[in-house]
Design a protein around this motif. Structure first.
Motif, PDB file in Angstrom:
ATOM      1  N   LEU A 185       0.804  -1.220   0.000  1.00 52.70           N
ATOM      2  CA  LEU A 185       0.000   0.000   0.000  1.00 52.70           C
ATOM      3  C   LEU A 185       0.832   1.263   0.000  1.00 52.70           C
ATOM      4  CD1 LEU A 185      -2.588  -1.159   2.669  1.00 52.70           C
ATOM      5  CD2 LEU A 185      -2.935  -1.063   0.193  1.00 52.70           C
ATOM      6  N   HIS A 186       1.767   1.370   0.936  1.00 54.38           N
ATOM      7  CA  HIS A 186       2.572   2.589   1.005  1.00 54.38           C
ATOM      8  C   HIS A 186       3.881   2.310   1.723  1.00 54.38           C
ATOM      9  CE1 HIS A 186       1.710   3.461   5.321  1.00 54.38           C
ATOM     10  NE2 HIS A 186       0.504   2.999   5.055  1.00 54.38           N
ATOM     11  N   GLY A 187       4.841   3.191   1.493  1.00 52.54           N
ATOM     12  CA  GLY A 187       6.145   3.093   2.139  1.00 52.54           C
ATOM     13  C   GLY A 187       6.686   4.474   2.408  1.00 52.54           C
ATOM     14  N   ALA A 188       7.769   4.512   3.170  1.00 52.59           N
ATOM     15  CA  ALA A 188       8.393   5.789   3.505  1.00 52.59           C
ATOM     16  C   ALA A 188       9.905   5.632   3.496  1.00 52.59           C
ATOM     17  CB  ALA A 188       7.920   6.288   4.866  1.00 52.59           C
ATOM     18  N   GLY A 189      10.572   6.664   3.029  1.00 53.08           N
ATOM     19  CA  GLY A 189      12.025   6.702   3.035  1.00 53.08           C
ATOM     20  C   GLY A 189      12.496   8.119   3.275  1.00 53.08           C
ATOM     21  N   ALA A 190      13.727   8.263   3.743  1.00 53.57           N
ATOM     22  CA  ALA A 190      14.185   9.597   4.123  1.00 53.57           C
ATOM     23  C   ALA A 190      15.697   9.666   4.158  1.00 53.57           C
ATOM     24  CB  ALA A 190      13.624   9.973   5.504  1.00 53.57           C
ATOM     25  N   TYR A 191      16.186  10.880   4.221  1.00 49.52           N
ATOM     26  CA  TYR A 191      17.560  11.153   4.625  1.00 49.52           C
ATOM     27  C   TYR A 191      17.467  12.162   5.755  1.00 49.52           C
ATOM     28  CZ  TYR A 191      22.564  12.041   4.440  1.00 49.52           C
ATOM     29  OH  TYR A 191      23.896  12.149   4.751  1.00 49.52           O
ATOM     30  N   LEU A 192      17.512  11.667   6.988  1.00 49.51           N
ATOM     31  CA  LEU A 192      17.423  12.485   8.195  1.00 49.51           C
ATOM     32  C   LEU A 192      18.747  12.350   8.918  1.00 49.51           C
ATOM     33  CD1 LEU A 192      13.831  11.384   9.275  1.00 49.51           C
ATOM     34  CD2 LEU A 192      14.488  13.441   8.004  1.00 49.51           C
ATOM     35  N   HIS A 193      19.593  13.365   8.801  1.00 47.10           N
ATOM     36  CA  HIS A 193      20.981  13.260   9.242  1.00 47.10           C
ATOM     37  C   HIS A 193      21.449  14.653   9.672  1.00 47.10           C
ATOM     38  CE1 HIS A 193      25.250  11.528   8.192  1.00 47.10           C
ATOM     39  NE2 HIS A 193      25.102  11.812   9.470  1.00 47.10           N
ATOM     40  N   ASP A 194      21.836  14.796  10.907  1.00 42.30           N
ATOM     41  CA  ASP A 194      22.321  16.074  11.405  1.00 42.30           C
ATOM     42  C   ASP A 194      23.701  16.354  10.813  1.00 42.30           C
ATOM     43  OD1 ASP A 194      23.082  18.325  12.765  1.00 42.30           O
ATOM     44  OD2 ASP A 194      23.006  17.425  14.768  1.00 42.30           O
ATOM     45  N   LEU A 195      23.745  17.188   9.769  1.00 40.56           N
ATOM     46  CA  LEU A 195      25.003  17.509   9.080  1.00 40.56           C
ATOM     47  C   LEU A 195      25.491  18.919   9.398  1.00 40.56           C
ATOM     48  CD1 LEU A 195      24.459  16.063   5.471  1.00 40.56           C
ATOM     49  CD2 LEU A 195      25.725  15.053   7.374  1.00 40.56           C
ATOM     50  N   ARG A 196      24.927  19.570  10.399  1.00 39.68           N
ATOM     51  CA  ARG A 196      25.252  20.982  10.626  1.00 39.68           C
ATOM     52  C   ARG A 196      26.747  21.217  10.821  1.00 39.68           C
ATOM     53  NH1 ARG A 196      21.343  22.065  15.546  1.00 39.68           N
ATOM     54  NH2 ARG A 196      22.179  19.973  16.001  1.00 39.68           N
ATOM     55  N   GLU A 197      27.377  20.409  11.636  1.00 40.05           N
ATOM     56  CA  GLU A 197      28.811  20.598  11.875  1.00 40.05           C
ATOM     57  C   GLU A 197      29.612  20.407  10.596  1.00 40.05           C
ATOM     58  OE1 GLU A 197      32.427  18.880  14.734  1.00 40.05           O
ATOM     59  OE2 GLU A 197      30.368  18.156  14.989  1.00 40.05           O
ATOM     60  N   LEU A 198      29.279  19.383   9.814  1.00 39.80           N
ATOM     61  CA  LEU A 198      30.005  19.124   8.575  1.00 39.80           C
ATOM     62  C   LEU A 198      29.705  20.193   7.527  1.00 39.80           C
ATOM     63  CD1 LEU A 198      29.612  15.254   8.257  1.00 39.80           C
ATOM     64  CD2 LEU A 198      31.531  16.558   9.205  1.00 39.80           C
ATOM     65  N   LEU A 199      28.470  20.657   7.470  1.00 40.71           N
ATOM     66  CA  LEU A 199      28.130  21.675   6.478  1.00 40.71           C
ATOM     67  C   LEU A 199      28.882  22.977   6.710  1.00 40.71           C
ATOM     68  CD1 LEU A 199      24.265  21.151   6.169  1.00 40.71           C
ATOM     69  CD2 LEU A 199      25.983  20.654   4.433  1.00 40.71           C
ATOM     70  N   PHE A 200      29.197  23.285   7.959  1.00 44.00           N
ATOM     71  CA  PHE A 200      29.932  24.508   8.253  1.00 44.00           C
ATOM     72  C   PHE A 200      31.434  24.270   8.415  1.00 44.00           C
ATOM     73  CE2 PHE A 200      25.675  26.025   9.361  1.00 44.00           C
ATOM     74  CZ  PHE A 200      25.694  27.279   8.780  1.00 44.00           C
ATOM     75  N   SER A 201      31.877  23.021   8.249  1.00 43.10           N
ATOM     76  CA  SER A 201      33.303  22.726   8.324  1.00 43.10           C
ATOM     77  C   SER A 201      34.048  23.411   7.181  1.00 43.10           C
ATOM     78  CB  SER A 201      33.520  21.217   8.242  1.00 43.10           C
ATOM     79  OG  SER A 201      34.870  20.904   8.024  1.00 43.10           O
ATOM     80  N   LYS A 202      35.255  23.890   7.467  1.00 46.75           N
ATOM     81  CA  LYS A 202      36.076  24.535   6.429  1.00 46.75           C
ATOM     82  C   LYS A 202      36.801  23.517   5.557  1.00 46.75           C
ATOM     83  CE  LYS A 202      35.191  28.597   8.283  1.00 46.75           C
ATOM     84  NZ  LYS A 202      34.213  29.515   7.660  1.00 46.75           N
ATOM     85  N   THR A 203      36.779  22.244   5.966  1.00 49.67           N
ATOM     86  CA  THR A 203      37.589  21.252   5.268  1.00 49.67           C
ATOM     87  C   THR A 203      36.811  20.052   4.748  1.00 49.67           C
ATOM     88  OG1 THR A 203      38.101  20.168   7.383  1.00 49.67           O
ATOM     89  CG2 THR A 203      39.644  21.861   6.602  1.00 49.67           C
ATOM     90  N   TYR A 204      35.658  19.707   5.344  1.00 48.11           N
ATOM     91  CA  TYR A 204      35.007  18.446   4.999  1.00 48.11           C
ATOM     92  C   TYR A 204      34.481  18.462   3.569  1.00 48.11           C
ATOM     93  CZ  TYR A 204      32.440  14.102   5.671  1.00 48.11           C
ATOM     94  OH  TYR A 204      31.994  12.815   5.555  1.00 48.11           O
ATOM     95  N   TYR A 205      33.739  19.497   3.199  1.00 47.19           N
ATOM     96  CA  TYR A 205      33.295  19.677   1.818  1.00 47.19           C
ATOM     97  C   TYR A 205      34.139  20.794   1.202  1.00 47.19           C
ATOM     98  CZ  TYR A 205      29.193  16.950   3.191  1.00 47.19           C
ATOM     99  OH  TYR A 205      28.365  15.971   3.658  1.00 47.19           O
TER     100      TYR A 205
END
Length: 458
Positions: free
Chosen positions: A213-233
């Protein structure tokens, strides 16, 4: 014309699962009923379908890696663990990263790969080599489609990190070039080879959940520290997308497994999507708490709502709930849920209820269903790891199909479909959450039975 597959390439499970058997009488090359009336909904084909087309057999699979930053460098050791796989070339705009990757190959007792780091377009020189069979692309998102197109036009099969492309036009280009060049283009880091995902898939195909009938999927991931990292991305490229587009920026992790459960492109198809986003507050709040007032990030205005939620309806009337949120504090989750008329599975933590054996209104023990594990988990996994083992098994299975000359479990049509909510959710949100039609990248062949991740052991 569709390639005729040997009977062994299509398991009984593949042929008899919900929806696929109904289309089997159409013939592998036939269009779905009613498809002729809808042919104007897709661009004219520029080549023959790649659905069910096998790889040519390779004694050794020679891999060129483009992008050896965080993701690419984490996948390199998994490639090196595979028998019959050789890393022949590596490329990155960082010469230091290329040297580090080349050393890792040599330290495993392998020949040093060719090295490319002379600017943003040096990947073209890697892809011109005649000792690369498969190109693996792990670069910022806007480069995925241009690099994959060059790879296929140079005779390479290609695997791309998510998303496959960031516009619908890019996804159609990848489909067209794959069909023209007869090269496969595959969405990697697809989360389809996890132990829970493959167990649910096999149980669904065995009818244990009843009619789905139905399903659910997601990407729920706290990336705040990595998003503001000067080196990770490098250059903080990933956070920049939050200033440009209000959309589900990472749909494939959640959508891929649920699409497999529902036999999307193998008996059902996605027909429309409706999306909406919450206010964009999380990144600004994190910036307020953690960044000094002279940081350049203070000049940014965030367009991407913290949580983007989408409802996708299929041709058979089923519904997929898709969620993306990387801007708020929370435990990791991909939701990974499936509901049928006889029961339900929900992940994070895994729990199940099935009729008639389950105790009414109580969750059952997921570990009791280990007998339904996919053969990859019974006999191969988890291996050296990567997202709990799914990354290794994904590469193991890819290499296996290339060694044996089998069709890939995931093709360009699956890959384009799973990435399409990146662009389609943005369009729906821009139109005040109006429904947006889903492209049929199969051009009407979505009922055609062909191999998928519920694969028979070779």
């Amino acid at each position: 014309m569709m390639v005729e597959l040997p009977r062994s390439a299509l398991s009984r499970r593949t042929l008899l699962r919900s929806g696929a058997a109904a289309g089997a009488g159409l013939g592998l090359a036939g269009l779905a009923p009613g498809a002729a009336a809808a042919q104007d909904a897709w661009p004219a084909a520029k080549g023959e379908t790649m659905m069910g087309v096998p790889f040519e057999a390779h004694e050794v699979v020679r891999v060129g890696i483009i992008g050896v930053g965080n993701r690419g460098s984490s996948m390199l050791p998994l490639f090196l663990e595979l028998d019959g796989v050789a890393i022949t070339a590596v490329c990155d705009t960082s010469a230091e990263a290329v040297e580090r990757a080349a050393r890792a190959v040599v330290e495993q007792g392998r020949p040093e790969p060719a090295k490319y780091s002379a600017g943003e377009h040096d990947f073209e020189n890697l892809l011109a080599r005649d000792d690369v069979d498969f190109a693996y692309i792990a670069t910022p998102w806007e480069w995925h489609t241009p690099m994959a197109v060059v790879a296929m036009r140079n005779g390479k099969h290609v695997g791309v990190e998510c998303p496959l492309g960031v516009t619908v036009d890019e996804l159609w280009e990848l489909v067209d070039v794959s069909e023209q060049t007869r090269r496969h283009c595959i969405q990697l880091e697809n989360c389809c080879y996890g132990q829970n995902e493959l167990r649910v898939l096999r149980m669904a195909h065995d009818g244990m959940f009843g009619d789905l009938l139905h399903g659910a999927g997601a990407y729920l991931h706290d990336l705040r520290e990595l998003l503001f990292s000067k080196t990770y991305y490098a250059g903080q490229w990933r956070r920049a997308w939050h200033t440009k587009l209000n959309a589900d920026l990472y749909p494939t992790h959640g959508l891929g497994p649920v699409a497999a459960y529902l036999d999307v492109n193998r008996g059902d198809r996605l027909v429309r999507i409706t999306s909406m986003s919450t206010p964009a507050l999380g990144l600004a709040a994190y910036r307020q708490e953690h960044l000094p007032p002279d940081d350049p990030a203070w000049q940014e205005r965030y367009a991407k709502g913290d949580a983007t939620m989408s409802l996708i309806q299929t041709e058979q009337g089923r519904v997929i709930h898709l969620v993306h949120d990387v801007s708020n504090g929370r435990p990791y989750s991909r939701l990974n849920q499936l509901q049928g008329t006889k029961g339900v599975f929900e992940d994070y933590p895994p729990r199940i209820y099935l009729e008639p054996t389950g105790t009414p209104h109580e969750w059952g023990n997921w570990d009791d269903y280990a007998e339904h594990d996919h053969w990859l988990w019974k006999e191969v996994g988890p291996g050296p790891g990567g997202h709990g083992g799914m990354d290794y098994l994904m590469l193991y299975r890819l290499a296996q199909t290339m060694h044996l000359g089998l069709p890939p479990d995931i093709d360009v049509y699956d890959s384009a479909t799973w990435s399409a909510p990146f662009a389609l959710s943005a369009r729906s949100i821009e139109q005040n959450s109006a429904p947006v039609d889903f492209p049929d990248f199969t051009r009407g062949r979505w009922r055609t039975p062909h191999p998928g991740t519920d694969s028979a052991k070779p």
